[in-house]
Write an enzyme that holds these catalytic residues in place. Structure first.
Site, PDB file in Angstrom:
ATOM      1  N   ASP A  52       0.836  -1.094  -0.128  1.00 42.36           N
ATOM      2  CA  ASP A  52       0.047   0.033   0.102  1.00 42.36           C
ATOM      3  C   ASP A  52       0.849   1.094  -0.113  1.00 42.36           C
ATOM      4  OD1 ASP A  52      -2.156   1.701   0.918  1.00 42.36           O
ATOM      5  OD2 ASP A  52      -3.281  -0.062   0.810  1.00 42.36           O
ATOM      6  N   GLY A  54       4.782  -0.381  -4.029  1.00 38.96           N
ATOM      7  CA  GLY A  54       3.978   0.338  -2.921  1.00 38.96           C
ATOM      8  C   GLY A  54       3.053   1.247  -4.042  1.00 38.96           C
ATOM      9  N   HIS A  55       2.346   2.188  -3.161  1.00 37.96           N
ATOM     10  CA  HIS A  55       1.418   2.822  -3.722  1.00 37.96           C
ATOM     11  C   HIS A  55       1.854   4.358  -3.764  1.00 37.96           C
ATOM     12  CE1 HIS A  55      -2.427   0.067  -3.012  1.00 37.96           C
ATOM     13  NE2 HIS A  55      -1.471  -0.353  -3.781  1.00 37.96           N
ATOM     14  N   GLY A  56       3.140   4.573  -3.360  1.00 37.84           N
ATOM     15  CA  GLY A  56       3.609   6.013  -3.392  1.00 37.84           C
ATOM     16  C   GLY A  56       3.624   6.572  -2.102  1.00 37.84           C
TER      17      GLY A  56
END
Length: 393
Positions: free
Chosen positions: A219, A241-243
């Protein structure tokens, strides 16, 4: 530029003040003396709690020492207010969560510090054994939400350094309602498809520094929630990941804003997002103000730069509403690299409260060795220097 230099200077001084040296003389409490067993099998929960009680009750600067080995511990709450305002937890071993995910899955946190001031966690590893819970969620079974690995709540003057967090069930590190927090040299590792395993989450907290860390998770590498103010992030390697995300914001009508966030010298590799600001499509009095994203490298990032004010998963509770989050004074400077999608810059702002003061300064993003595209809706801003893709602001 003067404002940016001032922020760097402020956070340098702040971090130096927090840089506690655990080697000077202090009263030591070894968990082995309280019955902990470093075999990874014997439950050592009570030994750790007893060591905390002793350190917390001391008038001196104290150290809780965890020697090499693996220590099986269940959910623990370390409560203040302590007589000692300087407690170092020195971990040379690994704390291991129970193998049955349902044991931790029924609580909010594995290791929780509440109202504990002046705590430093130095070194060591935390292995939350989260993969069986991820597998349960992947099957769509009746699974618990899971526990955050390490949470500080309503605590001040906190330092976390050299820590390795593995396989968290949910968030790895959460900072909630805290002031003066330093996170340095941590490493977060979880599978790229692990759900809701944010690396570091910050909300309702002031003066937080996160530097020189590597985050690989399923995430957000770093998620920034309501009430985060004066947050400085530097030298982060993110991926998978999502940054780095501000949001989701705007779930509640009455919500604290996010102010004064600086992210400097980051590397994103194969992430879903680079820099993201996200809000629910719901009424809210929240805001995002004074954000600087400076000096980033994007490597095959799906959405390098994105503002999404129409977040409404599954079209539940919000499909016909408009975000009330006010976004202003956001700088993107010195960002370069590659986008995994043709649209590398996307500003999809609220029709009721357009984004204002958005600045792109020396941005160069490409897609498949071609010029990428940009998209703008309800945004007011300007570009300075070379900006690719252009044609949006």
């Amino acid at each position: 530029m003067a404002k940016l230099i001032y922020c760097f200077f402020f956070f340098f001084i702040f971090f130096a003040l927090l840089n506690i040296n655990p080697s000077f003389a202090r009263t030591s409490f070894n968990v082995l003396s309280y019955g902990a067993k470093p075999n990874g099998v014997t439950d050592s929960t009570n030994a750790f709690l007893d060591a905390w009680t002793a350190a917390c009750g001391s008038n001196d600067s104290t150290m809780i020492y965890i020697p090499k080995g693996r220590y099986l511990v269940g959910a623990m709450v370390f409560k203040g207010s302590c007589k000692s305002s300087d407690i170092t937890i020195r971990i040379d071993g690994t704390l291991v969560a129970p193998g049955d995910y349902r044991i931790l899955g029924q609580v909010d946190d594995w290791l929780s510090f509440k109202g504990a001031n002046g705590v430093s966690i130095v070194g060591g590893a935390l292995d939350a054994n989260g993969s069986p819970l991820w597998a349960c969620k992947a099957k769509g079974s009746n699974c618990p939400d899971g526990a955050t690995t390490l949470r500080f709540t309503n605590s001040n003057n906190i330092k976390i350094s050299g820590l390795l967090s593995l396989n968290s069930q949910m968030f790895h590190i959460a900072i909630n309602g805290c002031q003066n927090v330093s996170v340095e040299g941590v490493k977060v590792i979880a599978s790229g498809d692990s759900p809701n395993t944010d690396g570091i989450h910050v909300q309702h907290s002031t003066n937080v520094v996160i530097i020189n860390s590597v985050i690989k998770t399923g995430d957000d590498c770093i998620s920034i929630g309501p009430g985060a103010k004066n947050l400085y992030i530097e030298r982060i390697r993110c991926g998978p990941g999502h940054g780095i995300s501000i949001g989701s914001l705007g779930w509640d009508l009455e919500e604290e804003g996010v102010r004064n966030v600086t992210v400097n010298s980051t590397i994103f590799a194969d992430t879903q997002n680079g820099f993201r600001i996200k809000s629910w499509a719901r009424p809210s009095n929240g805001f995002v103000q004074g954000v600087q994203f400076v000096g980033a490298i994007m490597r095959n990032v799906q959405n390098p730069i994105v503002i999404d004010q129409h977040y409404c998963p599954h079209n539940i509770d919000c499909p016909t509403q408009v975000s009330g989050i006010k976004i202003s004074d956001v700088l993107y400077q010195g960002i370069r690299g590659t986008s995994a999608k043709s649209v590398a810059i996307k500003f999809d702002c609220s029709s009721k409260f357009p984004c204002n003061g958005i600045r792109l300064h020396d941005v160069n993003l490409t897609y498949s060795n071609q010029v990428a595209q940009s998209f703008c809706a309800n945004v007011i801003g300007k570009t300075v220097g070379l900006v690719q893709p252009d044609g949006c602001l």
